[in-house]
Write a protein that holds these residues in place. Structure first.
Motif, PDB file in Angstrom:
ATOM      1  N   PRO A 233       0.833  -1.201   0.000  1.00  0.00           N
ATOM      2  CA  PRO A 233       0.000   0.000   0.000  1.00  0.00           C
ATOM      3  C   PRO A 233       0.863   1.245   0.000  1.00  0.00           C
ATOM      4  CG  PRO A 233       0.109  -0.936   2.197  1.00  0.00           C
ATOM      5  CD  PRO A 233       0.796  -1.912   1.289  1.00  0.00           C
ATOM      6  N   PRO A 234       0.272   2.421  -0.282  1.00  0.00           N
ATOM      7  CA  PRO A 234       1.065   3.656  -0.220  1.00  0.00           C
ATOM      8  C   PRO A 234       1.534   3.896   1.205  1.00  0.00           C
ATOM      9  CG  PRO A 234      -1.272   4.151  -0.369  1.00  0.00           C
ATOM     10  CD  PRO A 234      -1.143   2.681  -0.591  1.00  0.00           C
ATOM     11  N   GLY A 235       2.604   4.658   1.342  1.00  0.00           N
ATOM     12  CA  GLY A 235       3.149   4.928   2.669  1.00  0.00           C
ATOM     13  C   GLY A 235       4.605   5.330   2.574  1.00  0.00           C
ATOM     14  N   THR A 236       5.251   5.471   3.724  1.00  0.00           N
ATOM     15  CA  THR A 236       6.653   5.869   3.811  1.00  0.00           C
ATOM     16  C   THR A 236       7.470   4.688   4.298  1.00  0.00           C
ATOM     17  OG1 THR A 236       5.931   8.126   4.347  1.00  0.00           O
ATOM     18  CG2 THR A 236       8.244   7.562   4.799  1.00  0.00           C
ATOM     19  N   ASP A 237       8.528   4.332   3.551  1.00  0.00           N
ATOM     20  CA  ASP A 237       9.243   3.080   3.804  1.00  0.00           C
ATOM     21  C   ASP A 237       9.761   2.947   5.235  1.00  0.00           C
ATOM     22  OD1 ASP A 237       8.780   2.053   1.336  1.00  0.00           O
ATOM     23  OD2 ASP A 237      10.789   2.393   0.534  1.00  0.00           O
ATOM     24  N   ARG A 238      10.261   4.027   5.810  1.00  0.00           N
ATOM     25  CA  ARG A 238      10.827   3.918   7.155  1.00  0.00           C
ATOM     26  C   ARG A 238       9.799   3.429   8.163  1.00  0.00           C
ATOM     27  NH1 ARG A 238      14.660   4.677  10.576  1.00  0.00           N
ATOM     28  NH2 ARG A 238      14.353   5.607  12.629  1.00  0.00           N
ATOM     29  N   PHE A 239       8.535   3.722   7.934  1.00  0.00           N
ATOM     30  CA  PHE A 239       7.490   3.408   8.905  1.00  0.00           C
ATOM     31  C   PHE A 239       6.724   2.137   8.548  1.00  0.00           C
ATOM     32  CE2 PHE A 239       8.475   7.859   9.012  1.00  0.00           C
ATOM     33  CZ  PHE A 239       8.526   8.160  10.363  1.00  0.00           C
ATOM     34  N   ARG A 240       7.179   1.417   7.546  1.00  0.00           N
ATOM     35  CA  ARG A 240       6.540   0.156   7.182  1.00  0.00           C
ATOM     36  C   ARG A 240       6.976  -0.947   8.149  1.00  0.00           C
ATOM     37  NH1 ARG A 240       4.146   0.340   2.171  1.00  0.00           N
ATOM     38  NH2 ARG A 240       4.926   1.905   0.683  1.00  0.00           N
ATOM     39  N   ALA A 241       6.054  -1.817   8.499  1.00  0.00           N
ATOM     40  CA  ALA A 241       6.382  -2.950   9.371  1.00  0.00           C
ATOM     41  C   ALA A 241       7.199  -3.975   8.592  1.00  0.00           C
ATOM     42  CB  ALA A 241       5.096  -3.580   9.904  1.00  0.00           C
ATOM     43  N   PRO A 242       8.082  -4.713   9.267  1.00  0.00           N
ATOM     44  CA  PRO A 242       8.946  -5.674   8.559  1.00  0.00           C
ATOM     45  C   PRO A 242       8.180  -6.750   7.818  1.00  0.00           C
ATOM     46  CG  PRO A 242       9.118  -5.919  10.957  1.00  0.00           C
ATOM     47  CD  PRO A 242       8.382  -4.655  10.707  1.00  0.00           C
ATOM     48  N   GLU A 243       6.962  -7.086   8.284  1.00  0.00           N
ATOM     49  CA  GLU A 243       6.211  -8.121   7.575  1.00  0.00           C
ATOM     50  C   GLU A 243       5.816  -7.682   6.175  1.00  0.00           C
ATOM     51  OE1 GLU A 243       3.306  -6.402  10.754  1.00  0.00           O
ATOM     52  OE2 GLU A 243       5.439  -6.890  10.568  1.00  0.00           O
ATOM     53  N   GLN A 244       5.763  -6.379   5.925  1.00  0.00           N
ATOM     54  CA  GLN A 244       5.476  -5.920   4.571  1.00  0.00           C
ATOM     55  C   GLN A 244       6.594  -6.319   3.610  1.00  0.00           C
ATOM     56  OE1 GLN A 244       3.934  -1.960   3.954  1.00  0.00           O
ATOM     57  NE2 GLN A 244       3.290  -1.757   6.096  1.00  0.00           N
ATOM     58  N   PHE A 245       7.839  -6.217   4.066  1.00  0.00           N
ATOM     59  CA  PHE A 245       8.962  -6.570   3.209  1.00  0.00           C
ATOM     60  C   PHE A 245       9.090  -8.089   3.065  1.00  0.00           C
ATOM     61  CE2 PHE A 245      10.093  -2.380   4.995  1.00  0.00           C
ATOM     62  CZ  PHE A 245      10.098  -1.673   3.809  1.00  0.00           C
ATOM     63  N   ARG A 246       8.759  -8.821   4.120  1.00  0.00           N
ATOM     64  CA  ARG A 246       8.745 -10.283   3.990  1.00  0.00           C
ATOM     65  C   ARG A 246       7.685 -10.704   2.970  1.00  0.00           C
ATOM     66  NH1 ARG A 246       9.534 -10.262   9.822  1.00  0.00           N
ATOM     67  NH2 ARG A 246       7.281 -10.451  10.137  1.00  0.00           N
ATOM     68  N   TRP A 247       6.525 -10.063   3.033  1.00  0.00           N
ATOM     69  CA  TRP A 247       5.467 -10.371   2.075  1.00  0.00           C
ATOM     70  C   TRP A 247       5.915 -10.040   0.654  1.00  0.00           C
ATOM     71  CZ3 TRP A 247       2.892  -7.789  -1.677  1.00  0.00           C
ATOM     72  CH2 TRP A 247       1.726  -8.358  -2.158  1.00  0.00           C
ATOM     73  N   LEU A 248       6.587  -8.893   0.500  1.00  0.00           N
ATOM     74  CA  LEU A 248       7.029  -8.468  -0.823  1.00  0.00           C
ATOM     75  C   LEU A 248       8.016  -9.475  -1.410  1.00  0.00           C
ATOM     76  CD1 LEU A 248       6.676  -6.108  -2.819  1.00  0.00           C
ATOM     77  CD2 LEU A 248       8.710  -5.077  -1.813  1.00  0.00           C
ATOM     78  N   GLN A 249       8.919  -9.995  -0.588  1.00  0.00           N
ATOM     79  CA  GLN A 249       9.860 -11.012  -1.054  1.00  0.00           C
ATOM     80  C   GLN A 249       9.138 -12.278  -1.491  1.00  0.00           C
ATOM     81  OE1 GLN A 249      12.521 -11.108   2.435  1.00  0.00           O
ATOM     82  NE2 GLN A 249      14.191 -10.642   1.023  1.00  0.00           N
ATOM     83  N   ALA A 250       8.110 -12.651  -0.758  1.00  0.00           N
ATOM     84  CA  ALA A 250       7.404 -13.900  -1.048  1.00  0.00           C
ATOM     85  C   ALA A 250       6.477 -13.783  -2.251  1.00  0.00           C
ATOM     86  CB  ALA A 250       6.609 -14.350   0.179  1.00  0.00           C
ATOM     87  N   HIS A 251       6.115 -12.564  -2.671  1.00  0.00           N
ATOM     88  CA  HIS A 251       5.154 -12.372  -3.754  1.00  0.00           C
ATOM     89  C   HIS A 251       5.747 -11.561  -4.900  1.00  0.00           C
ATOM     90  CE1 HIS A 251       2.666 -13.303  -0.229  1.00  0.00           C
ATOM     91  NE2 HIS A 251       1.773 -13.762  -1.068  1.00  0.00           N
ATOM     92  N   THR A 252       7.048 -11.701  -5.110  1.00  0.00           N
ATOM     93  CA  THR A 252       7.721 -10.916  -6.145  1.00  0.00           C
ATOM     94  C   THR A 252       7.115 -11.142  -7.522  1.00  0.00           C
ATOM     95  OG1 THR A 252       9.781 -10.995  -4.884  1.00  0.00           O
ATOM     96  CG2 THR A 252       9.949 -10.416  -7.206  1.00  0.00           C
ATOM     97  N   ASP A 253       6.766 -12.376  -7.828  1.00  0.00           N
ATOM     98  CA  ASP A 253       6.279 -12.726  -9.171  1.00  0.00           C
ATOM     99  C   ASP A 253       4.757 -12.660  -9.298  1.00  0.00           C
ATOM    100  OD1 ASP A 253       8.917 -13.209  -9.911  1.00  0.00           O
ATOM    101  OD2 ASP A 253       8.808 -15.285  -9.198  1.00  0.00           O
ATOM    102  N   GLN A 254       4.069 -12.298  -8.225  1.00  0.00           N
ATOM    103  CA  GLN A 254       2.610 -12.257  -8.256  1.00  0.00           C
ATOM    104  C   GLN A 254       2.152 -10.808  -8.388  1.00  0.00           C
ATOM    105  OE1 GLN A 254       0.939 -14.511  -4.961  1.00  0.00           O
ATOM    106  NE2 GLN A 254       2.684 -15.924  -4.977  1.00  0.00           N
TER     107      GLN A 254
END
Length: 592
Positions: A177-198
């Motif tokens: 979702p939109p937002g500022t990277d510094r304030f994103r929770a770490p699970e957002q980046f874990r999700w992004l890694q797991a769904h790179t091709d989706q």
């Protein structure tokens, strides 16, 4: 249909509102202070970007923000006062005009005590609890999106341009979702890694994400006496490495409060407070604590260093304007309290740089303290603020001393470092060196291993950068633009760049016809400097590399990009790289 608005709006009329001045602007709107029949409001007007071609989306975002605000009525949440359309067709929202400071400015100007900070966060938690009970998620909580009203000290949450609610239409093409990277929770980046091709997958933003963002805000206030400064900060949302302990960075912080921040920043969302109402109760318990330590200022006024230059307003899209400043010492210098281990120079990559031992505290533990050790060098930030996009490096504060290089060479900013640190928990220098040599660069960065921050590693571009460059900017991969690497210095000079420091480049005059269309004179690039001791990418031999991950064209909004400059390094000393300030950069689809 939404159209561009005049650059100098003072005196114009928008649907009967007289514009007094511009307050700020954001991704899809500009905010004016307006008046009608002696009544003043902040008028947030949808603004179409000429290069975006997204008239429908711009209008839809304004309508979604309006719907979110219509669901809310709380004293600590900005209130809407109406809506309509400007003469040119732009939708607008009339909002309360909050005369106040951003939270970051408030910390610097008022020197609040711990109890005053807790009072503010208690009210924010209450407002968020109410907001979440109405099904609304803000999704962009940060220090610049909370104003402290001057008249009564009340906090007000502003800028709902990223907010969502039940049944709201999703307007973002990217997975996160939109937002500022510094304030994103770490699970957002874990999700992004797991769904790179989706490509059609979308992250489901939760209350736990809001709690993490609030934790980042509290962390920055408690550990940084100058939170408006633009220096790089230690990463808090690494999916792998735990954030540092607050009371280790600022020994004035009560341990119980430090534990609460540690809980809010947990990498496991289930270990955070279950919801914002539970968080409000925890804040309330700390507020009734009669201990004298809560009456002390968070940072002594002596730590509030003077601003070196006249601040330039930075619009945040909410009606408030944050004033950035650079500092000689402060937040990053305080990171020295994490402790630093120096490794034998033979194992280092071309230089001696300070490093720190990573926290070994188990995730389930809520308490960790360590006795300080004197005379520790500064700590480089652990990872990039976006965790996956770039590697964060130590800014000007990480350099303890700069030597003069002669009258024709510009020197990078420097700072003094507070002589405090954190114990190494028994690891010896040879042990640290052996461990670091077995780590990948990313792991070494987060662990604070020596030499790691001088050489970057390949990463994907910032979220949304490829689409922005292709669709909005019409940039082509491998296309080159002329850039003055650091806009503070003349283009034809040799400049000393601090490895890891933020760099703001600018497109000079006299660019070719193509550049005038897609990167005209005055375009500003924002990124970080790195040093390469050998061949990597386009350069032969030692090189200065600057990764610009954001761009702002004249009259437009800041957007994510992938733009790299590689220049021959004429010298390297004490964490600084000497190179020409005139160069050409390349558009890339992945960091080289």
């Amino acid at each position: 249909m939404t159209v561009s608005l005049p650059a100098e709006p003072s005196g114009i009329s928008i649907d009967g509102w007289t514009v007094l001045k511009e307050l700020g602007n954001g991704g899809f709107a500009v905010v004016y202070l307006v008046e009608k029949h002696t009544r003043r409001c902040a008028l947030k007007v949808a603004r179409h970007r000429d290069s975006s071609g997204d008239d429908k989306q711009t209008h839809a975002r304004t309508m979604r923000e309006l719907t979110a605000l219509l669901l809310l009525d709380h004293p600590n949440i900005v209130r809407h006062q109406g809506y309509g359309y400007a003469e040119r067709g732009n939708a607008y929202l009339a909002l309360d005009h909050v005369e106040g400071w951003t939270m970051a400015e408030w910390v610097e100007r008022k020197h609040p005590t711990f109890r005053e900070v807790l009072t503010v966060f208690d009210k924010l938690s209450s407002a968020l609890s109410y907001m979440h009970s109405r099904g609304v998620l803000h999704r962009d909580l940060k220090l610049s999106n909370v104003l402290i009203r001057k008249s009564d000290g009340e906090p007000v949450i502003i800028d709902f341009s990223c907010a969502t609610f039940a049944a709201a239409e999703e307007l973002t093409d990217s997975g996160l979702p939109p937002g500022t990277d510094r304030f994103r929770a770490p699970e957002q980046f874990r999700w992004l890694q797991a769904h790179t091709d989706q490509h059609r997958a979308r992250y489901a933003y939760q209350v736990a994400d809001e709690i993490f963002a609030l934790g980042v805000m509290l962390f920055d206030i408690l550990t940084d006496p100058r939170p408006t400064a633009l220096d790089a900060r230690v990463s808090l949302n690494s999916p792998t490495f735990k954030p540092p302990v607050v009371c280790a960075l600022n020994h004035r912080v009560p341990e119980v409060l430090s534990d609460l921040v540690d809980c809010m920043l947990s990498r496991d969302p289930e270990r955070r407070p279950v919801d914002t109402e539970a968080l409000r109760r925890e804040m309330g318990e700390l507020l009734v604590d009669p201990s004298e330590e809560y009456q002390r200022p968070v940072h002594p006024p002596s730590e509030q260093l003077p601003i070196e230059s006249t601040p330039v307003p930075v619009p945040d899209g909410s009606g408030a304007v944050a004033l950035p400043s650079r500092r000689k010492a402060g937040g990053l210098a305080a990171l020295a309290t994490l402790g630093v281990l120096v490794v034998a120079g033979a194992l280092w990559l071309n230089r001696d740089v300070p490093a720190s031992a990573p926290s070994t505290q188990p995730e389930g533990s809520r308490s960790a303290t360590a006795a300080p050790i004197p005379a520790s060098p500064p700590l480089p930030p652990a990872m990039s603020l976006s965790s996956l996009a770039t590697v964060a490096q130590p800014g000007p504060d990480a350099v303890a001393q700069v030597q003069k290089e002669g009258p024709t060479v510009k020197n990078a900013p420097t700072s003094e470092v507070q002589p405090q640190g954190r114990q190494s928990r028994g690891r010896t220098k040879p042990t640290v060196a052996a461990e670091c040599t077995t780590m990948t660069l990313v792991a070494a960065l987060a662990a604070g291993c020596p030499g790691a921050q001088i050489r970057p590693e390949s990463f994907t571009c910032p979220a949304g950068a490829e689409e922005v460059m292709r669709e909005d900017l019409r940039w082509v991969v491998n296309e080159s633009f002329a850039v003055t690497l650091d806009g503070r210095y003349k283009r034809n000079e040799l400049v000393w760049f601090t490895a890891g420091a933020e760099v703001e480049g600018v497109v000079p005059k006299g660019v070719d016809a193509r550049a005038r269309q897609v990167a005209p004179t005055g375009t500003r690039f924002y990124g970080k400097a790195y040093y390469l001791s050998d061949k990597m990418g386009r350069s032969e031999g030692p090189a200065l590399v600057i990764r610009y991950d954001r761009v702002k064209l004249p009259g437009q909004d800041e957007r994510p990009v992938c733009f790299v400059v590689e220049m021959t390094a004429y010298g390297y000393k004490d964490g600084r790289v000497q190179a020409s300030n005139a160069g050409g950069g390349y558009v890339v689809d992945r960091w080289p």
